[in-house]
Write a protein that holds these residues in place. Structure first.
Motif, PDB file in Angstrom:
ATOM      1  N   VAL A  99       1.796  -9.275  27.815  1.00 52.93           N
ATOM      2  CA  VAL A  99       1.919  -8.382  26.663  1.00 52.93           C
ATOM      3  C   VAL A  99       3.199  -7.568  26.851  1.00 52.93           C
ATOM      4  O   VAL A  99       3.501  -7.137  27.972  1.00 52.93           O
TER       5      VAL A  99
ATOM      6  N   LEU B 143       1.891  -2.923  24.035  1.00 49.98           N
ATOM      7  CA  LEU B 143       0.917  -2.160  24.805  1.00 49.98           C
ATOM      8  C   LEU B 143       0.904  -0.691  24.390  1.00 49.98           C
ATOM      9  O   LEU B 143      -0.157  -0.078  24.260  1.00 49.98           O
TER      10      LEU B 143
ATOM     11  N   LEU C 119      -5.886 -10.115  23.289  1.00 47.65           N
ATOM     12  CA  LEU C 119      -4.513  -9.635  23.480  1.00 47.65           C
ATOM     13  C   LEU C 119      -3.707  -9.698  22.191  1.00 47.65           C
ATOM     14  O   LEU C 119      -2.494  -9.861  22.210  1.00 47.65           O
ATOM     15  N   TYR C 120      -4.359  -9.548  21.064  1.00 45.71           N
ATOM     16  CA  TYR C 120      -3.699  -9.628  19.758  1.00 45.71           C
ATOM     17  C   TYR C 120      -4.197  -8.482  18.890  1.00 45.71           C
ATOM     18  O   TYR C 120      -5.195  -7.815  19.213  1.00 45.71           O
TER      19      TYR C 120
ATOM     20  N   TYR D   4      -7.136 -15.649  34.561  1.00 47.17           N
ATOM     21  CA  TYR D   4      -6.516 -15.818  33.253  1.00 47.17           C
ATOM     22  C   TYR D   4      -5.890 -17.202  33.121  1.00 47.17           C
ATOM     23  O   TYR D   4      -5.654 -17.906  34.116  1.00 47.17           O
TER      24      TYR D   4
ATOM     25  N   PHE E  21      -6.858  -5.774  20.392  1.00 45.50           N
ATOM     26  CA  PHE E  21      -6.504  -5.239  21.694  1.00 45.50           C
ATOM     27  C   PHE E  21      -6.764  -3.734  21.776  1.00 45.50           C
ATOM     28  O   PHE E  21      -7.306  -3.233  22.763  1.00 45.50           O
TER      29      PHE E  21
ATOM     30  N   HIS F 241      -3.037 -15.925  25.548  1.00 47.73           N
ATOM     31  CA  HIS F 241      -3.584 -15.928  26.908  1.00 47.73           C
ATOM     32  C   HIS F 241      -5.066 -15.560  26.864  1.00 47.73           C
ATOM     33  O   HIS F 241      -5.496 -14.784  26.018  1.00 47.73           O
TER      34      HIS F 241
ATOM     35  N   LEU G   7      -1.047  -7.084  32.922  1.00 46.76           N
ATOM     36  CA  LEU G   7      -0.497  -7.628  31.675  1.00 46.76           C
ATOM     37  C   LEU G   7       1.002  -7.399  31.594  1.00 46.76           C
ATOM     38  O   LEU G   7       1.761  -8.275  31.149  1.00 46.76           O
TER      39      LEU G   7
END
Length: 222
Positions: free
Chosen positions: A185, A190, A150-151, A26, A159, A41, A179
């Motif tokens: 996140v 999450l 991740l959005y 990452y 996500f 990210h 994460l």
């Protein structure tokens, strides 16, 4: 220690077991989706030959190479570039979900070793290019690299949609745990994504039932 979890030394003492190493690569990024949604990210995963999502890596033989040497070798085959992985990148070892230590299966238990390595965004781009052009396993064991979104968009995709896909073994839990541990996140984000993913899976199950019904109906001759 949680059920199925092993220390690195305990895992290496299991000489009759098979070993597999995988890594989450990452980086941070200032990029924005459509110029307004921060991506924050970049996390790399891959679509495997079996249609499941997982992290790059594969089987290693601790009698012939270290775990890290084996993982680095696997990465070269799957990514097309050498990404050195060290002991400092090690996170955990555990028995594979389908191969618990008490399994009555005739096959040897499989131990999974998981690593997380942060690299630069430019390295991520190099890996993506090489994986599609020079990697020996592209189109064979690996069908393509994917980024984890991740959005969440205004339509509540992103996500949550990604989490609703099918993952190999414990790759989904490895992703979620990493994460959270790395603060990529927030727990709140999450939870929202996972709940939305659950609803999506219920809808997909219904759509699959409808599709199956179509295959069972007699089709008109053209």
């Amino acid at each position: 220690m949680a059920s199925g979890q092993l220390s690195r030394d305990e895992a290496l003492e299991c000489s009759s077991s098979r070993h597999a190493c995988h890594v989450m690569l990452y980086s941070d990024t200032a990029s924005q989706l459509f110029g307004r949604t921060p991506i924050r990210h970049i996390v790399l995963m891959q679509m495997r030959f079996d249609g499941l999502l997982g992290f790059p890596g594969g089987l290693v033989d601790p009698l012939e190479e270290t775990l890290e040497e084996g993982l680095t070798r696997e990465l070269l085959e799957e990514l097309g570039v050498a990404v050195p992985v060290s002991v400092e990148d090690y996170v955990e070892s555990c028995f594979a979900p389908s191969h618990p230590p008490t399994s009555s299966s005739s096959s040897s238990p499989l131990i999974l070793h998981f690593y997380v390595k942060k690299i630069e965004e430019e390295q991520i781009r190099e890996i993506e290019k090489a994986a599609a052009s020079t990697a020996a396993d592209h189109g064979l064991e690996v069908l393509g690299m994917v980024r984890v979104p991740l959005y969440s968009t205004k339509s509540h995709t992103g996500f949550s949609c990604f989490l609703s896909h099918s993952f190999i073994g414990n790759a989904r839990s490895q992703l979620v745990d990493s994460l959270l541990r790395l603060h990529l996140v927030s727990p709140g984000e999450l939870r929202i994504a996972l709940r939305s993913s659950q609803r999506m899976n219920a809808q997909v199950a219904q759509e699959l039932r409808v599709a199956l019904e179509l295959t069972e109906k007699p089709r008109k001759q053209l």
